[in-house]
Enzyme design. Structure first.
Site, mmCIF file in Angstrom:
data_model
loop_
_atom_site.group_PDB
_atom_site.id
_atom_site.type_symbol
_atom_site.label_atom_id
_atom_site.label_comp_id
_atom_site.label_asym_id
_atom_site.label_seq_id
_atom_site.Cartn_x
_atom_site.Cartn_y
_atom_site.Cartn_z
ATOM 1 N N CYS A 1 -5.301 0.712 4.124
ATOM 2 C CA CYS A 1 -5.050 -0.723 4.568
ATOM 3 C C CYS A 1 -6.717 -1.318 4.345
ATOM 4 O O CYS A 1 -6.785 -2.396 3.678
ATOM 5 C CB CYS A 1 -4.795 -1.097 5.754
ATOM 6 S SG CYS A 1 -5.516 -0.058 7.072
ATOM 7 N N HIS B 1 -5.587 -0.898 11.921
ATOM 8 C CA HIS B 1 -5.206 -1.575 10.518
ATOM 9 C C HIS B 1 -5.923 -2.765 9.951
ATOM 10 O O HIS B 1 -6.468 -3.499 10.934
ATOM 11 C CB HIS B 1 -3.588 -1.943 10.884
ATOM 12 C CG HIS B 1 -2.950 -2.476 9.670
ATOM 13 N ND1 HIS B 1 -2.969 -1.903 8.391
ATOM 14 C CD2 HIS B 1 -1.920 -3.469 9.345
ATOM 15 C CE1 HIS B 1 -2.066 -2.363 7.437
ATOM 16 N NE2 HIS B 1 -1.597 -3.401 8.089
ATOM 17 N N ASN C 1 -0.665 -9.425 4.985
ATOM 18 C CA ASN C 1 -0.435 -7.777 5.184
ATOM 19 C C ASN C 1 -0.330 -7.285 3.753
ATOM 20 O O ASN C 1 -0.112 -7.963 2.714
ATOM 21 C CB ASN C 1 0.671 -7.553 6.222
ATOM 22 C CG ASN C 1 0.583 -6.174 6.782
ATOM 23 O OD1 ASN C 1 -0.153 -5.440 6.222
ATOM 24 N ND2 ASN C 1 1.537 -5.842 7.511
ATOM 25 N N GLN D 1 0.789 -1.186 0.047
ATOM 26 C CA GLN D 1 0.031 0.174 -0.002
ATOM 27 C C GLN D 1 0.908 1.248 0.026
ATOM 28 O O GLN D 1 0.241 2.267 -0.316
ATOM 29 C CB GLN D 1 -0.913 0.196 1.135
ATOM 30 C CG GLN D 1 -0.378 0.140 2.539
ATOM 31 C CD GLN D 1 -1.042 0.065 3.741
ATOM 32 O OE1 GLN D 1 -1.784 -0.987 3.999
ATOM 33 N NE2 GLN D 1 -1.567 1.155 4.334
#
Length: 350
Positions: free
Chosen positions: A161, A296, A317, A155
């Protein structure tokens, strides 16, 4: 001849001894730079910072900025070194590309999940409520091995996120239902979903799902590539993948989360303060987060048990492949570590 060989051997031995002495001198000098507690002294830490800058291509605008960032790097390096030296932990930290950022700076720049406001949920129901897991699924699930997870993305310095987690979950359910794995566009969600979401300044996972439904689907990443900044919505780009709805997993219920993850990857909210910045490997435990403050979004793509017996969630992630375990993170399962089960949701295919 024997005398010559003896002299040659003596010369060779002397040269080797001198070389060993030189190496020992360098080791002693290096040790002199370190503190008595085993950490790095100021000069050794400056060398470490310079090496880190070279490794990551980092430059600063002036000496004042370099000096300030060095102090941050030093504090972070001490934090990582102390954590790893303490032992008795199921995870390790490492100095990575984020080492010259304070934790507040890091969280502000690389996370982006907004707290869910109080009030009724937009979508009712939990389709996996009465599901009984098979013996195999009770032990472990990994959607990567089933070809339902796209590669690790990044990102960048954009707090979106929420868009990446939602899109990853849509990519996976599309593959599960059609057999076709397609990388989809986070940028389209970033640009076009302005109903409560604020681009790189944060947003909500469920709002991203709602946008995809309202838009009639989502474009591929190739058709609408990621730019790490919010731009003008390109409404003419044609959708490639659709969903019919989304549902929330009952909050705080890890058994319910397991039931959902056994059937499809799920977007989850976590607390990414403290250890997340420098996570390298292993299983992060509940005590690393304290009282979770969700900030997050990642995607739960499986679960299993580590070699030391610690059960964990496998989380995808979006900070690049150099972070964590090739871009992935493992978080302790059964303790709601880092709030992993507090705010989870998933798309429903058409």
């Amino acid at each position: 001849m024997a005398s010559y060989i003896g002299n040659k051997t003596m010369i060779t031995f002397t040269a080797a001894a001198l070389m060993i002495l030189a190496v020992m001198t360098m080791v002693v000098e290096a040790r002199d730079l370190s503190t008595s507690t085993g950490g790095y002294g100021e000069e050794a830490m400056k060398v470490r910072h310079q090496q880190w800058m070279a490794e990551h291509g980092r430059t600063y605008k002036d000496e004042a900025e370099k000096a300030r960032r060095f102090q941050v790097f030093k504090a972070n390096a001490d934090f990582v070194d102390r954590s790893n030296a303490a032992g008795g932990k199921s995870y390790e930290l490492a100095i990575n590309e984020f080492a010259d950022m304070t934790n507040d700076e890091f969280v502000a720049m690389y996370t982006g999940l907004k707290p869910v406001p109080a009030g009724p949920k937009k979508m009712a129901g939990f389709k996996y409520e009465n599901l009984t897991l098979s013996d195999v699924d009770q032990q472990a699930v990994d959607w990567r091995q089933k070809g339902a997870v796209t590669g690790i993305k990044n990102q960048g310095q954009c707090g979106c996120c929420w868009a990446f987690a939602a899109v990853a979950a849509v990519e996976s359910i599309h593959q599960i239902t059609t057999g076709n794995l397609v990388s989809l566009s986070e940028q389209q969600v970033l640009d076009c979903d302005t109903d409560g979401n604020n681009g790189c300044n944060g947003g909500y996972i469920d709002n991203a799902f709602q946008y995809i439904i309202s838009n009639g689907g989502l474009a591929t990443e190739d058709a609408y590539p990621y730019a790490a900044a919010q731009g003008t919505c390109q409404s003419s780009v044609q959708p490639a993948v659709t969903i019919s709805s989304y549902q929330d997993v009952p909050s705080g219920d890890e058994a319910a989360l397991a039931a959902a993850v056994a059937n499809q990857p799920v977007a989850v909210a976590i607390d990414a303060h403290n250890n997340f910045q420098f996570y390298s490997s292993g299983v992060l435990t509940a005590d690393t987060c304290g009282t979770p403050s969700l900030n997050h979004a990642v995607t739960a793509v499986g679960y299993s048990t580590a070699e030391d017996g610690t059960p964990y969630w496998l989380l995808k992630n979006q900070w690049g492949q150099n972070w964590g375990e090739g871009g992935y993170l493992r978080v302790e399962r059964g303790t709601n570590a880092c709030g992993v089960a507090q705010q989870a949701s998933y798309p429903v295919a058409r």
